[in-house]
Write an enzyme that holds these catalytic residues in place. Structure first.
Site, PDB file in Angstrom:
ATOM      1  N   GLU A 127       0.787  -1.191   0.075  1.00 21.94           N
ATOM      2  CA  GLU A 127      -0.041  -0.079   0.099  1.00 21.94           C
ATOM      3  C   GLU A 127       0.809   0.926   0.016  1.00 21.94           C
ATOM      4  OE1 GLU A 127      -2.275   0.631   3.452  1.00 21.94           O
ATOM      5  OE2 GLU A 127      -4.005   1.625   2.281  1.00 21.94           O
ATOM      6  N   GLU A 164     -12.424   2.132   5.388  1.00 23.74           N
ATOM      7  CA  GLU A 164     -11.308   2.300   6.365  1.00 23.74           C
ATOM      8  C   GLU A 164     -11.556   4.024   6.575  1.00 23.74           C
ATOM      9  OE1 GLU A 164      -6.723   1.135   6.960  1.00 23.74           O
ATOM     10  OE2 GLU A 164      -7.264   1.959   4.907  1.00 23.74           O
TER      11      GLU A 164
HETATM   12  O1  LIG Z   1      -4.551   3.335   4.808  1.00 20.97           O
HETATM   13  C1  LIG Z   1      -3.997   2.815   5.821  1.00 20.97           C
HETATM   14  O2  LIG Z   1      -3.631   3.646   6.850  1.00 20.97           O
HETATM   15  C2  LIG Z   1      -4.054   1.349   6.244  1.00 20.97           C
HETATM   16  O3  LIG Z   1      -4.702   0.734   5.203  1.00 20.97           O
HETATM   17  C3  LIG Z   1      -2.737   0.669   6.551  1.00 20.97           C
HETATM   18  O4  LIG Z   1      -2.893  -0.739   6.438  1.00 20.97           O
HETATM   19  C4  LIG Z   1      -1.643   1.170   7.308  1.00 20.97           C
HETATM   20  O5  LIG Z   1      -1.477   2.269   7.617  1.00 20.97           O
HETATM   21 MG   LIG Z   2      -5.613   1.856   3.812  1.00 15.87          MG
END
Ligand SMILES: O=C(O)[C@@H](O)C(=O)CO
Ligand SMILES: [Mg+2]
Length: 258
Positions: free
Chosen positions: A143, A240
């Site tokens: 990510e 999220e």
């Molecule tokens: O976007 C985010 O912050 C999260 O998906 C993560 O996994 C870690 O920061």
């Molecule tokens: Mg995230």
């Protein structure tokens, strides 16, 4: 129609962590994700999932020493043993929880450090993970985190993460496309979705700039959800976001998708 996963690190925080499984199920979710499972025995989490008819779809490798500024260690030169330990533990949890995706946290690159060295360390550690996870059919996700949330994280742009996925060159390594970070850094979300099509295996959503419910702010999520359907995206969409108030009060957007 997208398959939405409640993110139990951010949603339903009105109740203690282990009570959030029931809260998510009662609100209509069939899938959950959260950052870290490691504070709880595998059996306890497995029972919570089973009792509430939920499927776990994502969690992360350990964050490391958060007080000291760590946010994963897999890109840090000299920390390979810690990275492998975290990856091995994540695999144990993924198998116990029947979780199809694990996000490997790279960590931050302090200003002035040799970026290329961190990048290569991450590539090597993710290859180690990919080869271990592959026989179990578990996907690895990488990510990009926007600087306003995590300054100096290894990748901020989706294109940096895409480059890593290509360099790592393993069939089970994908981008985790978090549209909140993508809008903060890259924008142009419709074209970005087309560019990354086939290369991302998990999506996360939140409004920009507030990181609230996906029904306000800069991103038209109805358009994004239609776009994901149009390209035949079959993975999950993790919610999220930090609810504006009580989590259930903000779930109006979710009603048509239950
Ligand atoms: O976007 C985010 O912050 C999260 O998906 C993560 O996994 C870690 O920061
Ligand atoms: Mg995230």
């Amino acid at each position: 129609m997208p398959k939405f996963a409640a993110n139990l690190s951010m949603m339903f925080t009105e109740v203690p962590f282990l009570a959030r499984f029931e809260a998510a199920a009662k609100a209509g979710f069939k899938y959950v994700e959260y950052l870290f499972p490691y504070d709880y025995p595998k059996d306890v989490l497995k029972t919570k999932l089973q009792d509430n008819d939920l499927q776990q779809v994502l969690f992360n490798t350990a964050a490391g020493d958060v007080q000291a500024g760590e946010w994963g260690v897999s890109a840090i030169p000299g920390r390979e043993a810690d990275s492998h330990r975290d990856i091995d533990l994540a695999l144990e949890y993924a198998l116990a929880l029947n979780c199809p995706n694990v996000h490997i946290m790279s960590g931050v690159v302090p200003p002035g450090e040799n970026y290329a060295k961190y990048k290569q360390t991450f590539i090597d550690n993710v290859r180690y993970a990919a080869d271990k996870f592959q026989p179990h059919g578990i996907k690895i996700l990488l990510e990009a985190l926007s600087p306003q949330v995590k300054p100096n994280y290894l990748t901020a742009s989706q294109f940096q993460t895409l480059e890593l996925v290509d360099l790592i060159d393993r069939d089970n390594v994908f981008v985790q496309l978090d549209y909140f970070h993508a809008q903060n850094v890259d924008g142009n979300l419709t074209r970005l979705t087309d560019t990354l099509n086939g290369k991302f295996a998990h999506v996360q959503i939140a409004s920009v700039p507030e990181r609230h419910e996906p029904d306000e702010g800069e991103i038209n999520y109805r358009h994004i959800f239609d776009k994901l359907d149009e390209i035949g995206y079959e993975g999950w969409v993790g919610c999220e976001y930090n609810p504006r108030g009580k989590t259930t009060d903000g779930l109006g957007w979710f009603k048509p998708y239950k």
